[in-house]
Design a protein around this motif. Structure first.
Motif, PDB file in Angstrom:
ATOM      1  N   MET A  32       0.625  -0.945   0.031  1.00  0.00           N
ATOM      2  CA  MET A  32       0.096   0.481   0.437  1.00  0.00           C
ATOM      3  C   MET A  32       1.041   1.134  -0.183  1.00  0.00           C
ATOM      4  O   MET A  32       1.890   1.327   1.143  1.00  0.00           O
ATOM      5  N   LYS A  33       0.851   2.320  -0.601  1.00  0.00           N
ATOM      6  CA  LYS A  33       1.032   3.326  -1.185  1.00  0.00           C
ATOM      7  C   LYS A  33       0.870   4.742   0.227  1.00  0.00           C
ATOM      8  O   LYS A  33       0.003   4.969   0.014  1.00  0.00           O
ATOM      9  N   GLU A  34       1.526   4.751   1.005  1.00  0.00           N
ATOM     10  CA  GLU A  34       1.697   5.952   1.105  1.00  0.00           C
ATOM     11  C   GLU A  34       1.173   7.769   1.316  1.00  0.00           C
ATOM     12  O   GLU A  34       1.997   7.927   0.070  1.00  0.00           O
ATOM     13  N   LYS A  35       0.365   7.980   1.308  1.00  0.00           N
ATOM     14  CA  LYS A  35       0.249   9.406   0.843  1.00  0.00           C
ATOM     15  C   LYS A  35       0.277  10.384   2.149  1.00  0.00           C
ATOM     16  O   LYS A  35      -0.187  10.153   2.921  1.00  0.00           O
TER      17      LYS A  35
END
Length: 87
Positions: free
Chosen positions: A1-4
């Motif tokens: 999951m990519k952190e924003k």
């Protein structure tokens, strides 16, 4: 999951018993700006931190309202139906 990461900068200025705060949200797809004002009641002691807090709270509330409105508009674009978020 990519952190924003979104960031909010608060800029506060005072002039003649009035405090103005600007909350600027920088997100991946948008930049929004909320504004809040506070004024010193002439019968109250001058405590600048209180004006800063109140103006900032109002700026963040304005920013939150704008973000909800933007979200509702985005939902309506995608679903082609009215959103419940505005209420």
């Amino acid at each position: 999951m990519k952190e924003k990461r979104w960031s909010v900068d608060i800029v506060i200025d005072e002039h003649e018993g009035r405090t103005r705060a600007e909350a600027r949200l920088k997100a991946e797809a948008a930049t929004l700006k909320g504004t809040g004002l506070a004024r010193l009641n002439p019968s109250d002691p001058d405590v600048p931190e209180i004006g800063d807090e109140l103006a900032t709270a109002r700026a963040l509330a304005d920013l939150a309202h704008q973000l909800i409105e933007a979200t509702a508009a985005d939902i309506e674009k995608v679903t082609k139906s009215p959103s419940d978020l505005k209420s």
